[in-house]
Design an enzyme around this catalytic site. Sequence first.
Site, mmCIF file in Angstrom:
data_model
loop_
_atom_site.group_PDB
_atom_site.id
_atom_site.type_symbol
_atom_site.label_atom_id
_atom_site.label_comp_id
_atom_site.label_asym_id
_atom_site.label_seq_id
_atom_site.Cartn_x
_atom_site.Cartn_y
_atom_site.Cartn_z
ATOM 1 N N ARG A 23 0.859 -1.196 0.000
ATOM 2 C CA ARG A 23 0.000 0.000 0.000
ATOM 3 C C ARG A 23 0.894 1.245 0.000
ATOM 4 N NH1 ARG A 23 -3.509 -1.271 4.384
ATOM 5 N NH2 ARG A 23 -4.838 -2.244 2.828
ATOM 6 N N ASP A 103 4.583 -4.596 6.550
ATOM 7 C CA ASP A 103 3.325 -4.818 7.265
ATOM 8 C C ASP A 103 3.189 -6.309 7.565
ATOM 9 O OD1 ASP A 103 0.413 -5.626 7.330
ATOM 10 O OD2 ASP A 103 0.161 -3.456 7.289
ATOM 11 N N ASP A 105 0.490 -7.805 9.009
ATOM 12 C CA ASP A 105 -0.920 -8.217 9.056
ATOM 13 C C ASP A 105 -1.656 -7.915 10.348
ATOM 14 O OD1 ASP A 105 -0.618 -9.427 6.443
ATOM 15 O OD2 ASP A 105 0.374 -11.075 7.483
ATOM 16 N N ASP A 120 -7.220 -9.369 12.188
ATOM 17 C CA ASP A 120 -6.459 -10.103 11.169
ATOM 18 C C ASP A 120 -5.519 -11.182 11.708
ATOM 19 O OD1 ASP A 120 -7.734 -8.469 9.272
ATOM 20 O OD2 ASP A 120 -6.142 -6.967 9.393
ATOM 21 N N GLU A 123 -5.254 -13.889 9.081
ATOM 22 C CA GLU A 123 -4.411 -13.468 7.956
ATOM 23 C C GLU A 123 -2.934 -13.569 8.346
ATOM 24 O OE1 GLU A 123 -3.770 -9.571 5.046
ATOM 25 O OE2 GLU A 123 -5.326 -9.512 6.581
#
Length: 175
Positions: A23, A103, A105, A120, A123
């Site tokens: 991102r 990142d 998660d 998350d 994830e």
Amino acid sequence: MVAPEPGKKIEIQSYKHNGNLHRIWESSLVLKGTESIVIGANDRTTVTESDGRKWITREPAICYFHSKYWFNIIGMIRQDGIHYYCNIGSPFVYDEEALKYIDYDLDVKVFPDMTYTLLDEDEYEEHKQLMNYPHVLDRILKQNLSHLLRWIHQREGPFAPDFIDNWYERYLTYR
């Protein structure tokens, strides 16, 4: 490590453990920039996802990054108070291109009354297997999650009363 200068607009990039871009926040204004801490602010900035989708943030936010801790904190200023979104991720690095971090998660969403929700976890477990996170990394991330939760409970760092408001007032002086 080079530090971004206050008043400079920078891009923030998050990656995944495998090196893939996750991102990008297009523009954040640096309010404080040292080798160990970067505090930035943005309002209605464009965010680009790894699949190319774009969206615009809805409210002013103060972003806190530290070179020692494996998390970063975003304080979003809303009508009903300050909401926090905390990413468990690597300490930041800054080069002339952008502020960057990995990142991992796990996220913590903190509400104005300082209650929180851990997000998350499934994830994280999936990516831990898929990307072969080393055991030492798993331990570091869980220790830093505990440290972050302590900060929330004790209202330290960006969770301290007036922290976000004071940095937001500084941000307004640049506008």
